[in-house]
Design a protein around this motif. Structure first.
Motif, PDB file in Angstrom:
ATOM      1  N   LYS A 125      62.842  82.855 -97.429  1.00 53.46           N
ATOM      2  CA  LYS A 125      62.435  81.497 -97.078  1.00 53.46           C
ATOM      3  C   LYS A 125      63.211  80.930 -95.887  1.00 53.46           C
ATOM      4  N   THR A 126      64.481  81.222 -95.805  1.00 51.08           N
ATOM      5  CA  THR A 126      65.288  80.714 -94.696  1.00 51.08           C
ATOM      6  C   THR A 126      64.830  81.313 -93.378  1.00 51.08           C
ATOM      7  N   GLN A 127      64.567  82.622 -93.364  1.00 49.16           N
ATOM      8  CA  GLN A 127      64.068  83.275 -92.150  1.00 49.16           C
ATOM      9  C   GLN A 127      62.721  82.708 -91.734  1.00 49.16           C
ATOM     10  N   ILE A 128      61.847  82.466 -92.695  1.00 49.52           N
ATOM     11  CA  ILE A 128      60.519  81.936 -92.404  1.00 49.52           C
ATOM     12  C   ILE A 128      60.630  80.539 -91.806  1.00 49.52           C
ATOM     13  N   ALA A 129      61.484  79.702 -92.390  1.00 50.86           N
ATOM     14  CA  ALA A 129      61.660  78.337 -91.875  1.00 50.86           C
ATOM     15  C   ALA A 129      62.193  78.360 -90.443  1.00 50.86           C
ATOM     16  N   HIS A 130      63.195  79.183 -90.170  1.00 50.54           N
ATOM     17  CA  HIS A 130      63.751  79.271 -88.813  1.00 50.54           C
ATOM     18  C   HIS A 130      62.725  79.819 -87.829  1.00 50.54           C
ATOM     19  N   ALA A 131      61.904  80.784 -88.271  1.00 50.52           N
ATOM     20  CA  ALA A 131      60.899  81.373 -87.386  1.00 50.52           C
ATOM     21  C   ALA A 131      59.829  80.353 -87.015  1.00 50.52           C
ATOM     22  N   VAL A 132      59.363  79.558 -87.977  1.00 52.53           N
ATOM     23  CA  VAL A 132      58.351  78.543 -87.696  1.00 52.53           C
ATOM     24  C   VAL A 132      58.923  77.471 -86.771  1.00 52.53           C
ATOM     25  N   GLU A 133      60.156  77.062 -87.010  1.00 50.85           N
ATOM     26  CA  GLU A 133      60.790  76.068 -86.145  1.00 50.85           C
ATOM     27  C   GLU A 133      60.957  76.593 -84.724  1.00 50.85           C
ATOM     28  N   GLU A 134      61.306  77.869 -84.583  1.00 49.46           N
ATOM     29  CA  GLU A 134      61.512  78.459 -83.257  1.00 49.46           C
ATOM     30  C   GLU A 134      60.202  78.664 -82.507  1.00 49.46           C
ATOM     31  N   VAL A 135      59.200  79.184 -83.182  1.00 53.39           N
ATOM     32  CA  VAL A 135      57.934  79.513 -82.516  1.00 53.39           C
ATOM     33  C   VAL A 135      57.125  78.263 -82.185  1.00 53.39           C
ATOM     34  N   PHE A 136      57.017  77.325 -83.128  1.00 61.17           N
ATOM     35  CA  PHE A 136      56.143  76.175 -82.954  1.00 61.17           C
ATOM     36  C   PHE A 136      56.875  74.890 -82.569  1.00 61.17           C
ATOM     37  N   GLY A 137      58.191  74.861 -82.638  1.00 62.61           N
ATOM     38  CA  GLY A 137      58.952  73.684 -82.241  1.00 62.61           C
ATOM     39  C   GLY A 137      58.768  72.498 -83.164  1.00 62.61           C
ATOM     40  N   VAL A 138      58.728  72.734 -84.460  1.00 63.25           N
ATOM     41  CA  VAL A 138      58.561  71.668 -85.455  1.00 63.25           C
ATOM     42  C   VAL A 138      59.712  71.733 -86.448  1.00 63.25           C
ATOM     43  N   LYS A 139      59.834  70.704 -87.295  1.00 55.96           N
ATOM     44  CA  LYS A 139      60.858  70.657 -88.325  1.00 55.96           C
ATOM     45  C   LYS A 139      60.221  71.002 -89.670  1.00 55.96           C
ATOM     46  N   VAL A 140      60.758  72.004 -90.359  1.00 61.44           N
ATOM     47  CA  VAL A 140      60.217  72.469 -91.640  1.00 61.44           C
ATOM     48  C   VAL A 140      60.951  71.767 -92.772  1.00 61.44           C
ATOM     49  N   ALA A 141      60.185  71.226 -93.726  1.00 63.19           N
ATOM     50  CA  ALA A 141      60.764  70.550 -94.886  1.00 63.19           C
ATOM     51  C   ALA A 141      60.899  71.507 -96.075  1.00 63.19           C
ATOM     52  N   LYS A 142      59.886  72.358 -96.301  1.00 64.92           N
ATOM     53  CA  LYS A 142      59.882  73.216 -97.481  1.00 64.92           C
ATOM     54  C   LYS A 142      59.064  74.470 -97.195  1.00 64.92           C
ATOM     55  N   VAL A 143      59.456  75.583 -97.826  1.00 65.18           N
ATOM     56  CA  VAL A 143      58.719  76.838 -97.710  1.00 65.18           C
ATOM     57  C   VAL A 143      58.465  77.367 -99.108  1.00 65.18           C
ATOM     58  N   ARG A 144      57.229  77.722 -99.370  1.00 65.52           N
ATOM     59  CA  ARG A 144      56.853  78.355-100.638  1.00 65.52           C
ATOM     60  C   ARG A 144      56.282  79.721-100.314  1.00 65.52           C
ATOM     61  N   THR A 145      56.704  80.739-101.048  1.00 66.10           N
ATOM     62  CA  THR A 145      56.226  82.100-100.792  1.00 66.10           C
ATOM     63  C   THR A 145      55.573  82.667-102.040  1.00 66.10           C
ATOM     64  N   SER A 146      54.659  83.600-101.813  1.00 66.93           N
ATOM     65  CA  SER A 146      54.043  84.324-102.913  1.00 66.93           C
ATOM     66  C   SER A 146      53.597  85.679-102.405  1.00 66.93           C
ATOM     67  N   THR A 147      53.508  86.629-103.310  1.00 60.77           N
ATOM     68  CA  THR A 147      53.031  87.963-102.972  1.00 60.77           C
ATOM     69  C   THR A 147      51.585  88.083-103.417  1.00 60.77           C
ATOM     70  N   VAL A 148      50.720  88.420-102.489  1.00 57.04           N
ATOM     71  CA  VAL A 148      49.311  88.641-102.793  1.00 57.04           C
ATOM     72  C   VAL A 148      49.185  90.111-103.158  1.00 57.04           C
ATOM     73  N   HIS A 149      48.890  90.379-104.413  1.00 58.95           N
ATOM     74  CA  HIS A 149      48.860  91.754-104.902  1.00 58.95           C
ATOM     75  C   HIS A 149      47.592  92.478-104.455  1.00 58.95           C
ATOM     76  N   SER A 150      47.669  93.794-104.451  1.00 62.48           N
ATOM     77  CA  SER A 150      46.533  94.609-104.015  1.00 62.48           C
ATOM     78  C   SER A 150      45.418  94.569-105.054  1.00 62.48           C
ATOM     79  N   LYS A 151      44.197  94.822-104.587  1.00 59.38           N
ATOM     80  CA  LYS A 151      43.030  94.841-105.460  1.00 59.38           C
ATOM     81  C   LYS A 151      42.405  96.226-105.421  1.00 59.38           C
ATOM     82  N   PRO A 152      41.795  96.653-106.524  1.00 55.08           N
ATOM     83  CA  PRO A 152      41.117  97.951-106.479  1.00 55.08           C
ATOM     84  C   PRO A 152      39.843  97.868-105.637  1.00 55.08           C
ATOM     85  N   LYS A 153      39.620  98.887-104.837  1.00 55.80           N
ATOM     86  CA  LYS A 153      38.442  98.950-103.962  1.00 55.80           C
ATOM     87  C   LYS A 153      37.764 100.296-104.135  1.00 55.80           C
ATOM     88  N   ARG A 154      36.441 100.321-103.932  1.00 53.84           N
ATOM     89  CA  ARG A 154      35.668 101.565-104.015  1.00 53.84           C
ATOM     90  C   ARG A 154      34.720 101.650-102.852  1.00 53.84           C
TER      91      ARG A 154
END
Length: 98
Positions: free
Chosen positions: A35-64
């Motif tokens: 989360k800290t890396q993500i907040a710093h990256a968004v602030e650096e790339v877009f020039g904004v101030k980040v208040a909060k970061v929420r993360t989640s893992t999108v799991h794989s799905k079966p495909k045929r």
């Protein structure tokens, strides 16, 4: 890790557009970033101030495809809440105001 390696691309969906009205932006991020890396990256790339970061893992799905079975890739998603009054101009033209 460089800021451009942390943020892979924005997530474009109906839900992410709805969150933009509240100042929340959704990104696909590197699997090992925290989360800290993500907040710093968004602030650096877009020039904004980040208040909060929420993360989640999108799991794989079966495909045929015919007889061949497999799985899609799993990936990490980050929802970034910006400080009040902050906006990312890149997305503002894309979001439809209703």
């Amino acid at each position: 890790m460089d800021a451009r390696q942390v943020i892979i691309r924005p997530v474009i969906s109906e839900k992410s557009y709805a969150l933009m009205a509240d100042g929340r932006y959704t990104f696909r991020v590197h699997d090992r970033s925290h989360k800290t890396q993500i907040a710093h990256a968004v602030e650096e790339v877009f020039g904004v101030k980040v208040a909060k970061v929420r993360t989640s893992t999108v799991h794989s799905k079966p495909k045929r495809r015919g007889l061949h079975a497999g799985r899609s890739r799993s990936w990490k998603k980050a929802i970034v809440q910006l400080a009040p009054g902050q906006r990312i101009e890149l997305f503002d033209g894309a979001a439809v105001q209703s």
